[in-house]
Design a protein around this motif. Structure first.
Motif: not given
Ligand SMILES: Nc1ncnc2c1ncn2[C@@H]1O[C@H](COP(=O)(O)OP(=O)(O)OP(=O)(O)O)[C@@H](O)[C@H]1O
Ligand SMILES: Nc1ncnc2c1ncn2[C@@H]1O[C@H](COP(=O)(O)OP(=O)(O)OP(=O)(O)O)[C@@H](O)[C@H]1O
Ligand SMILES: [Mg+2]
Ligand SMILES: [Mg+2]
Lengths: 229, 229
Positions: B167-183, B197-208
């Motif tokens: 997944a290459d940036e799967p939450t790049g266009n999602l608000d926090s709530r929707t991102s957290l539901d997805l992750i 394997l997930m590319v992300t630029h957000e540390p909170e998402i990476a920590n999952f």
């Protein structure tokens, strides 16, 4: 400078209709830096498209610098989009077989004042330089990374030196370091007089703005001063 | 399950060449949940494309389940991409005049085992349901918001029940709530056996994820266990 009165936007898809905006009242003063947040599908891009004169509301009024946009001719709208407004699209919309430099030069070719080619190249290179892409000017979009495409879109929106920048998720594909550099640059342009409306889903980015508006299901549910960093 | 040995990738653009990957050594075990971070242009999508068999390295070896991918026939690669790997592209790549449901059904039409139309519809609807889009199944991509398109891309990658999700940036266009539901949903699938394997630029998402790999200028500069939330 921007005044929306009871703006609605209904999309009709076959037999189903989607109430994307349900009555937006919003006033943005010249020189403000406003962040727009809200969940996926809440109406942010729809709102930006109406403000950017790329879409018409279903009902309500939109006054830009005191004039009702509904009365504008096609020509006036085109000139507005080219000279007054700068738009960064959520999906970038770069021309595919065209280099980064040519993509950024494009809006300058439509200016009524004839700019020399020398001036056009110079301004486009400066715009790509401030988003950190001076070493990618000859690359076409498919030879650029996602975040590089995003930055070309930002450079293109700024090259005409607009009065208002409408940026829909300008850091969605950028790492933290590059995002902060970009938002820092936008903050500097804001202090020099640029009015900015920026959709973002990242709270740290939103806090660089002075005011944060939150949408939910097509309505503004929050409108407050941001906790400035 | 994934083993990269000294992988390089050089792009040649006219007279200029870009060293996108400069020697990647990487081993991913079955069932791991790995986040890949790094600045814009550091080589993340290039690495994902090579692992996903969408691109070949310039030099080095890639072993998938112990077999050297360079020896695979076109047919074997196609089957791999359809059945073993699920790919969420940074730019989504949905079919434009096709509904969300049809876009998600597409990978199931290529399966060697003949699935009934009833089963295909059912699985596609379930996939769209777990990303929260059951009320948008009939919309085409231009009738969807940015974050909704992104979620259709995720649903499409999961509908074939792959062994590995890229997944290459799967939450790049999602608000926090929707991102957290997805992750959260991805974490659950990982616990059920999906390698991610997930590319992300957000540390909170990476920590999952359990492990975070950081790229810089085409090289891995960090590879550590994440601080699990
Ligand atoms: N087809 C190509 N031709 C030439 N250069 C390319 C090509 N594709 C990518 N590049 C360059 O290779 C580098 C790595 O690109 P890649 O897409 O892997 O970066 P990334 O880490 O995914 O970046 P982002 O976070 O911005 O998506 C970039 O500097 C990019 O300009
Ligand atoms: N052309 C269209 N036809 C029908 N419905 C549409 C159309 N365009 C958008 N929509 C719907 O209108 C709603 C608002 O869309 P919009 O693009 O404004 O959301 P958004 O807040 O920008 O979301 P995101 O954060 O995911 O980008 C969404 O639920 C979307 O499905
Ligand atoms: Mg949007
Ligand atoms: Mg990328």
């Amino acid at each position: 400078v921007i005044e929306l009165k009871n703006i609605t936007r209904i999309y009709k898809t076959g037999s189903v209709s989607v109430d994307a905006l349900k009555g937006i009242d919003l006033t943005i003063q010249e020189g403000e830096f406003v962040a727009i947040m809200g969940s996926s599908g809440s109406g942010k891009s729809t709102l930006m498209n109406i403000i950017g004169c790329l879409d018409r509301p279903t009902s309500g009024n939109y006054f830009l610098n005191g004039e009702d946009v509904a009365t504008f001719t096609k020509d006036k709208l085109a000139r507005l989009r080219n000279q007054t407004l700068g738009f960064v699209f959520q999906a970038f919309h770069l021309l595919p077989r065209t280099t980064a430099l040519e993509n950024v030069e494009l809006p300058l070719l439509y200016r009524e004042e004839e700019l020399s080619w020398k001036e056009i190249h110079k301004r486009a290179r400066e715009a790509l330089d401030i988003v950190g892409l001076s070493d990618r000017v000859e690359h076409t979009p498919n030879e650029l990374s996602g975040g590089q495409k995003q930055r070309v879109a930002v450079a293109r929106a700024l090259v005409t030196r607009p009065d208002v920048l409408l940026a829909d998720e300008p850091t969605g594909n950028l790492d933290s370091r590059t995002s902060l550099d970009l938002i820092d640059m936008l903050q500097r342009l804001n202090r020099e007089g640029l009015t900015i409306l920026m959709v973002t889903h990242e709270p740290e980015i939103a806090n660089f703005a002075e005011r944060i508006i939150t949408l939910r299901d097509g309505l503004i549910i929050k409108d407050r001063q941001s906790v400035q960093m």
